[in-house]
Structure formats: C-alpha cells, structure tokens
Design a protein around this motif. Structure first.
Motif, PDB file in Angstrom:
ATOM      1  N   LYS A 310      35.817  47.885  74.941  1.00  0.00           N
ATOM      2  CA  LYS A 310      37.152  47.321  75.147  1.00  0.00           C
ATOM      3  C   LYS A 310      38.169  48.353  75.614  1.00  0.00           C
ATOM      4  CE  LYS A 310      36.633  43.592  71.713  1.00  0.00           C
ATOM      5  NZ  LYS A 310      37.209  42.986  70.479  1.00  0.00           N
ATOM      6  N   GLY A 311      37.775  49.619  75.611  1.00  0.00           N
ATOM      7  CA  GLY A 311      38.663  50.656  76.132  1.00  0.00           C
ATOM      8  C   GLY A 311      39.748  51.113  75.195  1.00  0.00           C
ATOM      9  N   LYS A 312      39.638  50.829  73.899  1.00  0.00           N
ATOM     10  CA  LYS A 312      40.655  51.255  72.945  1.00  0.00           C
ATOM     11  C   LYS A 312      40.498  52.746  72.622  1.00  0.00           C
ATOM     12  CE  LYS A 312      41.189  46.767  70.620  1.00  0.00           C
ATOM     13  NZ  LYS A 312      41.150  46.063  69.301  1.00  0.00           N
ATOM     14  N   GLU A 313      41.608  53.418  72.421  1.00  0.00           N
ATOM     15  CA  GLU A 313      41.573  54.820  72.022  1.00  0.00           C
ATOM     16  C   GLU A 313      41.500  54.907  70.503  1.00  0.00           C
ATOM     17  OE1 GLU A 313      41.273  57.471  73.883  1.00  0.00           O
ATOM     18  OE2 GLU A 313      41.205  56.206  75.688  1.00  0.00           O
ATOM     19  N   ILE A 314      40.442  55.531  69.997  1.00  0.00           N
ATOM     20  CA  ILE A 314      40.246  55.661  68.549  1.00  0.00           C
ATOM     21  C   ILE A 314      39.893  57.119  68.272  1.00  0.00           C
ATOM     22  CG2 ILE A 314      38.944  54.852  66.540  1.00  0.00           C
ATOM     23  CD1 ILE A 314      38.495  52.219  68.031  1.00  0.00           C
ATOM     24  N   ASP A 315      40.881  57.888  67.871  1.00  0.00           N
ATOM     25  CA  ASP A 315      40.763  59.349  67.804  1.00  0.00           C
ATOM     26  C   ASP A 315      39.706  59.833  66.833  1.00  0.00           C
ATOM     27  OD1 ASP A 315      42.731  59.573  69.699  1.00  0.00           O
ATOM     28  OD2 ASP A 315      44.356  59.853  68.235  1.00  0.00           O
ATOM     29  N   HIS A 316      39.573  59.180  65.672  1.00  0.00           N
ATOM     30  CA  HIS A 316      38.698  59.727  64.632  1.00  0.00           C
ATOM     31  C   HIS A 316      37.235  59.751  65.071  1.00  0.00           C
ATOM     32  CE1 HIS A 316      36.503  56.171  63.096  1.00  0.00           C
ATOM     33  NE2 HIS A 316      37.581  55.482  63.415  1.00  0.00           N
ATOM     34  N   LEU A 317      36.867  58.952  66.052  1.00  0.00           N
ATOM     35  CA  LEU A 317      35.481  58.938  66.504  1.00  0.00           C
ATOM     36  C   LEU A 317      35.071  60.269  67.112  1.00  0.00           C
ATOM     37  CD1 LEU A 317      35.277  55.440  68.241  1.00  0.00           C
ATOM     38  CD2 LEU A 317      34.370  56.049  65.998  1.00  0.00           C
ATOM     39  N   PHE A 318      36.011  60.968  67.695  1.00  0.00           N
ATOM     40  CA  PHE A 318      35.661  62.149  68.483  1.00  0.00           C
ATOM     41  C   PHE A 318      36.238  63.444  67.908  1.00  0.00           C
ATOM     42  CE2 PHE A 318      36.123  58.363  71.182  1.00  0.00           C
ATOM     43  CZ  PHE A 318      34.761  58.128  71.373  1.00  0.00           C
ATOM     44  N   SER A 319      37.213  63.341  67.019  1.00  0.00           N
ATOM     45  CA  SER A 319      37.730  64.556  66.373  1.00  0.00           C
ATOM     46  C   SER A 319      36.746  65.068  65.328  1.00  0.00           C
ATOM     47  CB  SER A 319      39.092  64.282  65.735  1.00  0.00           C
ATOM     48  OG  SER A 319      38.987  63.257  64.746  1.00  0.00           O
ATOM     49  N   GLN A 320      36.005  64.160  64.689  1.00  0.00           N
ATOM     50  CA  GLN A 320      35.010  64.527  63.677  1.00  0.00           C
ATOM     51  C   GLN A 320      33.761  63.681  63.895  1.00  0.00           C
ATOM     52  OE1 GLN A 320      35.558  67.011  61.617  1.00  0.00           O
ATOM     53  NE2 GLN A 320      37.747  67.290  61.907  1.00  0.00           N
ATOM     54  N   PRO A 321      32.937  63.989  64.900  1.00  0.00           N
ATOM     55  CA  PRO A 321      31.821  63.111  65.254  1.00  0.00           C
ATOM     56  C   PRO A 321      30.633  63.161  64.297  1.00  0.00           C
ATOM     57  CG  PRO A 321      31.839  65.050  66.657  1.00  0.00           C
ATOM     58  CD  PRO A 321      33.098  65.100  65.855  1.00  0.00           C
ATOM     59  N   ILE A 322      30.589  64.148  63.408  1.00  0.00           N
ATOM     60  CA  ILE A 322      29.483  64.263  62.458  1.00  0.00           C
ATOM     61  C   ILE A 322      29.967  63.851  61.073  1.00  0.00           C
ATOM     62  CG2 ILE A 322      27.706  65.773  61.503  1.00  0.00           C
ATOM     63  CD1 ILE A 322      27.605  65.504  64.532  1.00  0.00           C
ATOM     64  N   SER A 323      29.284  62.900  60.455  1.00  0.00           N
ATOM     65  CA  SER A 323      29.614  62.434  59.100  1.00  0.00           C
ATOM     66  C   SER A 323      28.372  62.549  58.233  1.00  0.00           C
ATOM     67  CB  SER A 323      30.095  60.974  59.126  1.00  0.00           C
ATOM     68  OG  SER A 323      31.193  60.802  59.998  1.00  0.00           O
ATOM     69  N   LEU A 324      28.372  63.495  57.312  1.00  0.00           N
ATOM     70  CA  LEU A 324      27.238  63.728  56.427  1.00  0.00           C
ATOM     71  C   LEU A 324      27.677  63.571  54.984  1.00  0.00           C
ATOM     72  CD1 LEU A 324      25.787  66.999  58.042  1.00  0.00           C
ATOM     73  CD2 LEU A 324      25.240  64.629  58.619  1.00  0.00           C
ATOM     74  N   PHE A 325      26.923  62.805  54.225  1.00  0.00           N
ATOM     75  CA  PHE A 325      27.227  62.644  52.804  1.00  0.00           C
ATOM     76  C   PHE A 325      26.573  63.778  52.034  1.00  0.00           C
ATOM     77  CE2 PHE A 325      26.884  61.081  48.491  1.00  0.00           C
ATOM     78  CZ  PHE A 325      28.083  60.395  48.302  1.00  0.00           C
TER      79      PHE A 325
END
Length: 541
Positions: A310-325
């Motif tokens: 849809k072309g929306k800008e969503i910053d958190h996807l690319f500022s912190q692309p690795i999510s490890l528990f």
C-alpha cells in the motif's frame, strides 16, 4: 476496520487441474491488495494454529486468499510433496492479479509448508508478487529439514508423514487406512524390525514422501531439486523471515535469511521468538516466557504489507529490522544486525566419572592437562530418551535434572557464574571421541542449572558419525538467552536422543536398512588434553 465477506473461487492450472480457494474480501467498492496462502491441510484451517484468522487480515483492507494446493482439500490433482508448487504458485498469482476488486499487488504469508510455497512461487519472479513472509522453512531441504548432521529426524518426519497420509486416506474415503493412521499419529510406530521405516508406511502410504526421504540418506539430486537453495539466484524481493528458538527448522530460517541478506537489494527482516513449530505463545515446555513472548507477528505482517503493498511509511520496520527474544531476561532485543561480538570457550575436564558424579565432570576456563577419559555405554534396549529441545515432540525447555542422572549421559557443569552471561548465535561443541563400532551418534545439550538444582535445556545438536576424522564439530541450535548470575552452564553428552532421531544400530547401515535385531551396544570414549581439546564455543554479546 472493514466488514468481511467470504466466497470460494477456483481456477484451472496450465495442465488442466482445478485449484480451489477461500477468498475473504472487505465489503467495500475500493480496490485492495491480495494476501495469498497456499497450504496442504484444508483451507478452512488457514494456519490459524499460529496466525489470526483470514477475516482479521481482510478487515485491515486486504483480499485474503487461502488456497488448497494440488491434491489437497477440495483441489483436484495428485499431491506430490513440493513437486508442483513452482508452476502452480505462478499460475495462482497470475490468476489473482486479475481478480476483480484487487489492485493487482500480491503478498504471501504462511509457515512450514505454507512458507515453502512462497519461496517456490517467488522463484518464478511474477511481477505482481511484491513481498513474502516465509516462516519456519528449509533453505536446504536435506540439512535443514530431513536430516541433522547426517541423522534422520525421525519423530518430526514420521509424525508429519503419517498426518499427510491420513489426509490422503480421508480424501479417498479409505476408512480403514485413515483410522489406522490416525491411531498411529497418537502413538508413533517405533518398534518395527526397521525402526525408522515402519511397515505401516509401506502398507498404507505407498505414495508418501517418507519413502523418498528415508531412502535418500545422503544429500543428492533428489534433495537438491526440492531445495529453495537451488533457486536463490531467482529470489530477490523484500522478505520477512520468522522463526522460533525451539523450531526444528530454525536452521533453514536463518540460512535463508543470511543468504538473502548477502545478495538482496531489498529489506530482509528477521523475527525469532521463544517458540516451537506451534503455537507461538508465552509458554513452551516447562517454561513461561511471560506475556512479552506472545506472538506479535500478525500486526507486524499487517505493517509489512501496508508498506510494500500500500506504500505506507512505517519507520520501525527498517530502523530495527532484527527482533530476537532473549530467553530468561524475557525481553525482545532489537537491532540492525545480528552478529556475534565475541566467543567464549569452556573446556571439558573430568576424572573419568562424569557419568556417575555431578561434580566429577566440569566445564573450565583453562585447557586441562590431566584429564581422564569418560565412557558412555549406549544400550539400544534403553536408549536415552529425547526431552524437549527443537527436534522432539513436544519441543521446548524442560527440567532434565532427573534425566541427567542416567549413567549413559556424561555431564559437565561450569562453576556458578559470577555475572550474567548473554549468549546469542550458534554454539558449537568440538570434541574428541571414538567408539567401538562402525557408526555412532553424539547428542550434545546445553542447559542452565538454576540455583535450586533444576536443569533447563536451551540448545542442542545431534550428529551421526561414520568416520574416524577428529575432532567432531557439532553446530547446536541457534539461541538467544541470558544465563543469570549464580546459575551454571551444563553440557550433557549421550549416544542417543530417541525418538527425536533414528536409533543408530552401530552397524554402519543407513536408517532405511538398520534392523533393530542387529543393534549393538556402543562404547564411546570422550577425552580432552592440551593437544586434543574438547570444548564448547559460545557466541557472546
């Protein structure tokens, strides 16, 4: 949020086979992107064992298509594991791109088989496929799924084969075969003359993939042709990679992520939670990782699709692309890169009674010079049972303090930690060991010993050894955990982990030939000295 309506649609593939899909669409005159899942378990299930229902996804402004793959559910044709998913995936996407009310942009999601169908479809490079979200997949089907370090992953492979065979029997209306297979799924047949090749599969599932997998015990063209690894040159689009610390296919998830991160010009994000293959919640095994561990994948995928479809800008996807528990701290760690800062080695030390006394074997900081050999005697009549980890059913972390009391398991604990120890990455065990048979297995398990004496596994590896090449290096399951101060590390070694892995008879034969009657008692010797160092190597952050 949109109201949603449902319908069933079909199309015909290039070779004349009808494929059926449930389609969920917002009740609106707007045009929407398409989310596709292709799966073999009946489209009504729609992977709701780990994901929100398709209605939820559709309510966020998507046309969601859940398709039965060829020969499954109500789709026509003959089911042959992965064999037609490239062509059928391309044909399906081409059909969907012209679906009324769609923007023509397509994304895919799903885990396990549904993750693999994404990779096969993406390899055809359809222009309208903008992104995929493969979860818990194989990159190399042999090394990441069928076998681990040459050992056949018996419990997961046989259980899955029986499930698919039962569905085939149900579709054919074969009541007798279905009920026999259903019964076997609740109590796996593990006592036939050839343990890893039960007669039930030959009798009731002659067309099962299991015959190919058990009869191809080494990597060859069969495995290569079905592995996404061979398609890597044709894959280049944004991917959201999803895995679990106790998932049997985590190796595949990480290998695919690393391969795409190296070659792709598009974003590659990675999420790994404290999950087995299913479900993705806060509790697994004997551990509760708190509400923080409950899957956020559904909302994350909506954000991902909102951006790429849809072309929306969503910053958190690319500022912190690795999510490890991080287990034990029970917190998510976010970063731009997942990399090991340094390594720490612990060395094996023993006076020869590490299988008898808790305090005889040790993990020490300095290379020992006066070790005594440790001996494991593997008795095929009572093999060391599997308990949790990534390859067992159920998976996860369990208290193995009682199991480690067995005399056919040698244990090496460290001293109490004087500060927290954060491990993130792939641990390795490098050991010197030999046996008195042509072939033998080694199971290596890393655990945390709590101050109260309970012992919880967090990573393990397994290898089948058919040569005298030393040392033996075992890559363990990748992990992310903070071992707390005053706890200890423990390495446990044994000659079996059954039925997670096929029993080694010591004859040198492959699992499809190993007769239970021929199973040998195997004596394994483990040692370490300044010239031949047995150690564990931990990735430390």
């Amino acid at each position: 949020m949109y109201q949603v309506k449902q319908e069933t649609l079909s199309f015909t593939t290039r070779d004349g086979v009808r494929l059926d899909a449930d389609v969920y669409r917002p009740q609106s005159n707007e045009s929407f992107p398409i989310l596709l899942m292709r799966q073999p378990y009946g489209k009504k299930i729609a992977s709701t064992v780990v994901y929100a229902h398709p209605i939820w996804y559709a309510s966020h402004g998507y046309i969601v298509v859940i398709q039965d793959v060829r020969g499954r559910g109500t789709s026509q044709g003959e089911f042959n594991l992965f064999a037609k998913e490239i062509d059928d995936g391309f044909d399906t996407i081409n059909w969907l791109s012209h679906l009324p009310g769609s923007t023509g942009n397509v994304g895919m999601y799903g885990f396990s088989y549904q993750g693999m169908t994404q990779l096969f479809a993406a390899a055809t490079q359809p222009e309208v496929l903008k992104t995929i979200c493969p979860a818990m997949v194989a990159y190399d089907l042999y090394h990441d799924w069928g076998y681990e370090n040459g050992a056949f992953c018996l419990q997961t492979n046989l259980g899955w084969a029986i499930q698919l065979a039962a569905e085939t029997a149900r579709l054919k209306g074969d009541i007798n075969a279905f009920h026999k297979l259903y019964k076997a799924s609740r109590n796996l047949p593990l006592s036939d003359p050839i343990i890893a090749y039960p007669d039930l599969m030959k009798e009731l599932a002659s067309d099962s993939f299991y015959h190919d997998w058990i009869n191809h015990p080494y990597f060859d063209d069969y495995w290569s042709q079905l592995s996404p690894k061979t398609l890597i040159d044709k894959l280049d689009l944004p991917m959201l990679h999803i895995g679990g610390w106790f998932d049997p296919y985590l190796r595949g998830t990480i290998n695919l992520y690393n391969a795409m991160k190296t070659k792709s010009i598009y974003p590659q994000n990675l999420i790994i939670g404290p999950w087995g293959h299913l479900p993705w919640g806060s509790k697994i095994g004997s551990k509760n990782y708190t509400k923080a561990a409950i899957s956020f994948v559904d909302q994350y995928q909506i954000d991902w699709f909102d951006h790429f479809l849809k072309g929306k800008e969503i910053d958190h996807l690319f500022s912190q692309p690795i999510s490890l528990f991080e287990m034990e701290s029970n917190q998510w760690k976010y970063s731009k890169k997942w990399e090991t800062i340094q390594e720490k080695s612990y060395y094996i030390f023993s006076q020869g009674l590490a299988n008898v006394k808790d305090d005889d074997g040790q993990l020490v900081d300095n290379i020992p010079d006066d070790n005594v050999n440790d001996i494991i005697v593997h008795d095929p009549w009572r093999p060391v049972p599997s308990l949790g980890g990534h390859a067992s059913i159920p998976s996860g972390s369990f208290d193995r303090s009682q199991l480690d009391e067995r005399f056919d398991i040698i244990t090496y604990p460290s001293d109490k930690l004087t500060e927290d120890l954060s491990i993130s990455g792939t641990p390795f065990v490098r050991i010197y060991c030999t046996a008195d048979t042509e072939s033998f297995d080694i199971c290596a398990i890393l655990s945390e010993v709590k101050p109260d004496g309970k012992v919880y596994n967090f990573s393990q590896g397994y290898i089948r050894i058919n040569s005298d090449k030393l040392p033996i290096t075992i890559a363990l399951q990748p992990t992310c955990i903070k071992i707390k101060k005053d706890s200890c590390l423990r390495l446990s070694l044994s000659g079996a982990c059954f039925p997670a892995y096929a029993l080694n008879t010591g004859t040198g034969k492959t699992p499809n030939e190993e007769q239970l009657l021929d199973a040998k008692t195997i004596t394994i010797k483990v040692w370490s000295n300044p010239e031949q160092i047995s150690e564990i190597i931990l990735p430390i952050n």
